[in-house]
Structure formats: structure tokens, C-alpha cells
Enzyme design. Structure first.
Site, short mmCIF file in Angstrom:
data_model
loop_
_atom_site.label_atom_id
_atom_site.label_comp_id
_atom_site.label_asym_id
_atom_site.label_seq_id
_atom_site.Cartn_x
_atom_site.Cartn_y
_atom_site.Cartn_z
N TYR A 128 -1.58 -9.57 12.41
CA TYR A 128 -1.90 -8.32 11.71
C TYR A 128 -0.62 -7.54 11.44
O TYR A 128 0.07 -7.10 12.36
CB TYR A 128 -2.85 -7.53 12.60
CG TYR A 128 -3.51 -6.31 12.02
CD1 TYR A 128 -2.78 -5.32 11.36
CD2 TYR A 128 -4.87 -6.12 12.18
CE1 TYR A 128 -3.41 -4.19 10.86
CE2 TYR A 128 -5.50 -5.00 11.68
CZ TYR A 128 -4.77 -4.04 11.03
OH TYR A 128 -5.39 -2.92 10.54
N TYR A 152 -1.13 -8.78 0.52
CA TYR A 152 -2.46 -9.23 0.08
C TYR A 152 -3.38 -8.04 -0.13
O TYR A 152 -3.69 -7.66 -1.25
CB TYR A 152 -3.04 -10.18 1.13
CG TYR A 152 -4.45 -10.65 0.83
CD1 TYR A 152 -4.76 -11.24 -0.39
CD2 TYR A 152 -5.48 -10.52 1.78
CE1 TYR A 152 -6.06 -11.67 -0.66
CE2 TYR A 152 -6.76 -10.95 1.52
CZ TYR A 152 -7.05 -11.52 0.29
OH TYR A 152 -8.32 -11.94 0.03
#
Ligand code: ZN
Lengths: 380, 139
Positions: free
Chosen positions: A278, A326
Site C-alpha cells: 500500500y 493507478y
């Protein structure tokens, strides 16, 4: 939980990802849920377990028409979905429910059908951090980085390079928000957000959603998509205040969660084909690589610089482009899980050839919480 | 730097002594009578050993600069980039603060530089502990 006894059989993201001003937050949950149910050929009536974070399970159950016998509203920030997977696997193994739906939706950019969270001025963070001009994650999550840079000699170029490498992955992903190549110089010349962090070292702010369906491994072959088995999981929390993080160069929550997941899965680091870390900010993959034990303390910046996590490298990391390139709706963990599932199904846009084991590691708050999920496309 | 009232601390029964101390010009910590652990932020028991036998102690005000960022994405009520810092107090605990009386630049703000506390009045009820480069003036 026995490794491999529970599987992800349905997985999907929302129909729109990035900018979705015509969809409210709860509908992003529902849209992703309907896509994930369609992915495994189930309907809301087949779901008896429900977990979600950005909305109450009550809201989502009512909205989707689900009558659960098990609910989990664990909300510890962006890694909540890793914890949901962990709790769901335990619940299925214990017989509390048979088929769990985990939903996420967040109108993080357009703010449709939601409102900004306010820090409680009487909380410890409200009293002892808020008065000093903190303004959301970019001004808090970033604070430990300078200490890390001094302790281990991480350079500004190495920090910037994290974003450069992830953009290489994003270039292969048609759904990525940003796909054009960037250089270390581009990153260092981009607008300063909170020095030493530039805008290209901070995550995107987008709209989107995702959902997962889990059930027992015995039933997993009955669904259209290739099952993705849960081998091991971990979770922990440390502190809601970045100033009180015990070690500014390493996350206790990462170490506890990661070690637990590896022990439960019974695998070694050499077994890992694909890794999601993450990345709310560029220093996160550095802490993640070290705290999960993939490299020694202080070595992650050089490891990424040497292209080991880049396309063609020995440890592909953040192959969807990550939160930096993204998408990142605020709580990104769901999208990291979706990419791990795609890699293990063999359907990722930037597919890692022959990927069998994926580690998906999330953070919540500002190094406040952590969840780790180890997945595989073989049951054992 | 001016202040937004929505970012002012709202003391609780367990923290009020700290904020009253800052108003008087004292930086207060707590120490466990059992295990001697010195801790912050305030709570009426020791986070090290859970003992309720604790006392309030006055910090020296000496600290070092532990880490920081310089925020360039400014809120409406602030007109120039400013550092959000974490300092390590001489007694051990760390706290978030701002560094004052020095340029808000990487060149002026060097990790581990010695600092000393100053007390900045904000409203009639609230002052904030902030830190400046050490001049040796703190008790
Ligand atoms: Zn004690």
C-alpha cells in the site's frame, strides 16, 4: 485458520474508476458488489456474511438486500479490507457464515453522497496534533520520512524513484490514472506538497470501489473464475497519532501483521512471486519491504533503485501502478487486493508470468494500522 | 501563523492540567511512581505498566528536532510554508509542534538541532507549546 481453507471466488472493481461524479459513494459500493457477484454467479440472496468500512454494514446490507448472519464493520483506515478478509476467513472456518461479501466504495474525489471526516478536537490527536497545522495525510503520514532518510542515508532521488518505477507498471495498465513515463528529475521538479514530498510522491485522489466474495475452499471449484486461496493473514494497530509512532524508521503494526501472516501461511520470502505494498506516499513501499522482511533495514531504497521491484525484476511490486499512479480513493487496500487476485488468476494487465503466491500488505491511518493477506492460486 | 478555531485543542478532564500548565508557561509531563516511565500525551495511568500511581512533572523544555515536513499546501488562514515538526523532549517523550523564530527551510531546520520550548498564547484559554532554536534560556 488452516492455510488454503477459504478462497476468494468473486472479485471486481467498480464500473467507473478514477473520476465518477455521477455515482454516489453508496452506489460505488453497490456497483462493485454487483460486479463481484456477477463474477462468481451469485446474487445478494446467496450472501450470509457482509463486511465494509466506508459505510456501515447496516447501510450496505439494506441497500443490496442482504440478510447477513455475520457482519464486520471494522474500520481502521485503508487496510480495513485486509482485516475483513482475515475476519471473514476465520468466520467461514468457524461456521458463522458460508459466503462473505466485502464491499468498498469511496467518492474520494467528487465527494458525492459523503462528507469529509473531521478530527475530534477533544481526541488526543485533536488536542496534540491538530493545532500545529496538520491538514490531512500529506502533512502527517510524511513526517517520519526525514528521520528515516537521516538514519539510513536514503536519498531524495531514491525516494523519488519509487514513483518512477511504479509509473512503469502503470504504463502497462489501461485503467491507470497516470500512464506517461516520468523520471527522477520530473518527480523532484514537481510541486512540493510537504517537503521532502513532491506531488508525484503523493497518492492520487480518485473515486472508485471494489468488492470480494469469499467462501470455503470446498466450494471454491464451483465458481467460474480460478479460486484464489487465503494462505495466511495478519493484522495489528499501533497509534492514531503519527507523533507517537514508536520508531519513525519502522512500523510496529507492519512488523506484527506481516510476521503473523507469513507464519500462518508457512511460506518463506523466496516463495513470494508478487507483492502489493500500500503506497499512500513514496516512503511506504520502503517501510513495507523492510518491515515485512524482504530486505534488511535501510536497504529498500537501494533495492528499488536496482530495479528488483520494477517490470522484469525478481520481486514485482505494485504492478497496477499503485496508489501513486493507478488510483487511490482514500482507502486503497481494496484495490491492492484486487490486483493480487488478478495476478493469481492470470488476468492482470501487467501479468507476472507464473505468479502463484502474492502478498498483499496494507496500512491504515498514518502508520496507525496494518493488515497483511497472503494469497495463492494453489490450495497448498 | 494565525489559527483556525476549529483546530484548537478541546481539553478533557484528563488533559486539562496540561493546558493549564501551558497557560502558566509550564510544559507538564507525567511520570509513573512504580516503573518511573515518563510519558506523553496525558492520561491518569501509566501506559507502560498500567499503574494509576502517577505524578505530574515539569519538563525542562529542552528538546531536539526529531523529524518534520514543511507544508506547502496552505490553508486559507496561513500565508507561508511552515514546518510541522516532532521534537524529542529531554525527558524522552516526543510531541508534535511548530518550530518558531527560525526560517521554515530545510537549511535552517536540521535534524537533532537543540531546541527550547516557548509558550504561544492563542486565545484567552489556550496557549500552545512551540519550540525555537536553543538559546540556553530555559530553566
Ligand atoms: Zn509504570
Amino acid at each position: 485458520m488452516t492455510p488454503g481453507s477459504v478462497a476468494i471466488v468473486g472479485a471486481a472493481e467498480s464500473s467507473q474508476l478514477g473520476l465518477a461524479p455521477q455515482v454516489s459513494q453508496i452506489q460505488l459500493h453497490a456497483d462493485a458488489a454487483l460486479n463481484a457477484l456477477a463474477d462468481c454467479g451469485l446474487g445478494p440472496g446467496d450472501i450470509d456474511g457482509l463486511a465494509c468500512a466506508a459505510e456501515w454494514p447496516t447501510e450496505i446490507a439494506h441497500y443490496l438486500g442482504i440478510t447477513p448472519t455475520w457482519v464486520d464493520g471494522t474500520m481502521v483506515g485503508g487496510c480495513s479490507f485486509m482485516l475483513h478478509v482475515r475476519h471473514a476467513a476465520a468466520a467461514i472456518a468457524a461456521g458463522l457464515c458460508s459466503t462473505v461479501l466485502i464491499t468498498h466504495g469511496e467518492s474520494g474525489r467528487s465527494w458525492v453522497g459523503t462528507q469529509a471526516m473531521q478530527i475530534n478536537q477533544a481526541s488526543l490527536a485533536g488536542q496534540f496534533e491538530l493545532p500545529y497545522g496538520v491538514l490531512g495525510a500529506p502533512t502527517m503520514f510524511t513526517i517520519p520520512a526525514l528521520r528515516y532518510m537521516k538514519e539510513y542515508g536514503l536519498s531524495h532521488e531514491q525516494l523519488a524513484n519509487v514513483a518512477v518505477v511504479q509509473r512503469e507498471w502503470a504504463a502497462q495498465n489501461p485503467r491507470a490514472t497516470h500512464r506517461e513515463p516520468i523520471t527522477v528529475e520530473d518527480v523532484l521538479n514537481s510541486r512540493i506538497i510537504a517537503w521532502p514530498f513532491h506531488v508525484l510522491e503523493c497518492c492520487l485522489v480518485t473515486d472508485g470501489g471494489g468488492a470480494l466474495v469469499l467462501t470455503s475452499a470446498e466450494r471454491a471449484q464451483d465458481f467460474p473464475a480460478r479460486p484464489v486461496y487465503v494462505l495466511g493473514t495478519g493484522e495489528s494497530v499501533e497509534t492514531p497519532m503519527i507523533s507517537q509512532m514508536a520508531d519513525f524508521t519502522s512500523s510496529r503494526a507492519f512488523r506484527v501483521s506481516g510476521a503473523r501472516a507469513f507464519a500462518e501461511a508457512g511460506i518463506s520470502h523466496a516463495d513470494v512471486d508478487h507483492l502489493m505494498l500500500y503506497d499512500a506516499f513514496a516512503h511506504l513501499p520502503i517501510y513495507g519491504l523492510e518491515d515485512l522482511g524482504f530486505v534488511a533495514r535501510g536497504e529498500a531504497g537501494a533495492f528499488i533503485w536496482e530495479r528488483h521491484t520494477a517490470p522484469g525484476g525478481k520481486l514485482p511490486v505494485n504492478t497496477n501502478g499503485g496508489g501513486l499512479s493507478y488510483m487511490h480513493s482514500g482507502m486503497y487496500g481494496m484495490y491492492a487486493l484486487q490486483e493480487s487476485v488478478r495476478q493469481l488468476r492470470g488476468t492482470a494487465p501487467a501479468q507476472v508470468p507464473g505468479a502463484e503466491i502474492s502478498v498483499c500488505h496494507g496500512v491504515g491511518g498514518m502508520f496507525g494500522a496494518s493488515g497483511t493477506v497472503i494469497l495463492a492460486n494453489q490450495r497448498s | 501563523m494565525s489559527i483556525n478555531p476549529k483546530t484548537l485543542p478541546r481539553p478533557t478532564p484528563e488533559t486539562r492540567h496540561f493546558w493549564e500548565g501551558v497557560r502558566r508557561g509550564e510544559l507538564l509531563l507525567q511520570q509513573c511512581e512504580g516503573c518511573t516511565h515518563v510519558y506523553f500525551p496525558p492520561r491518569p495511568f501509566c501506559p507502560g505498566c498500567a499503574s494509576r500511581e502517577i505524578r505530574v512533572i515539569r519538563a525542562s523544555g529542552r528538546a531536539t528536532l526529531y523529524s518534520y515536513v514543511i507544508n506547502h499546501r496552505l490553508p486559507k488562514w496561513i500565508d507561508a510554508p511552515y514546518a510541522i515538526a516532532v521534537v524529542e523532549l529531554e525527558e524522552g517523550p516526543r510531541m508534535m509542534t511548530n518550530i518558531v523564530d527560525t526560517p521554515q527551510t530545510p537549511e535552517a531546520l536540521v535534524l537533532d538541532m537543540p531546541l527550547e520550548v516557548v509558550f504561544e498564547p492563542v486565545t484567552a484559554d489556550i496557549s500552545l507549546p512551540k519550540f525555537r532554536p536553543a538559546r540556553g534560556g530555559v530553566r
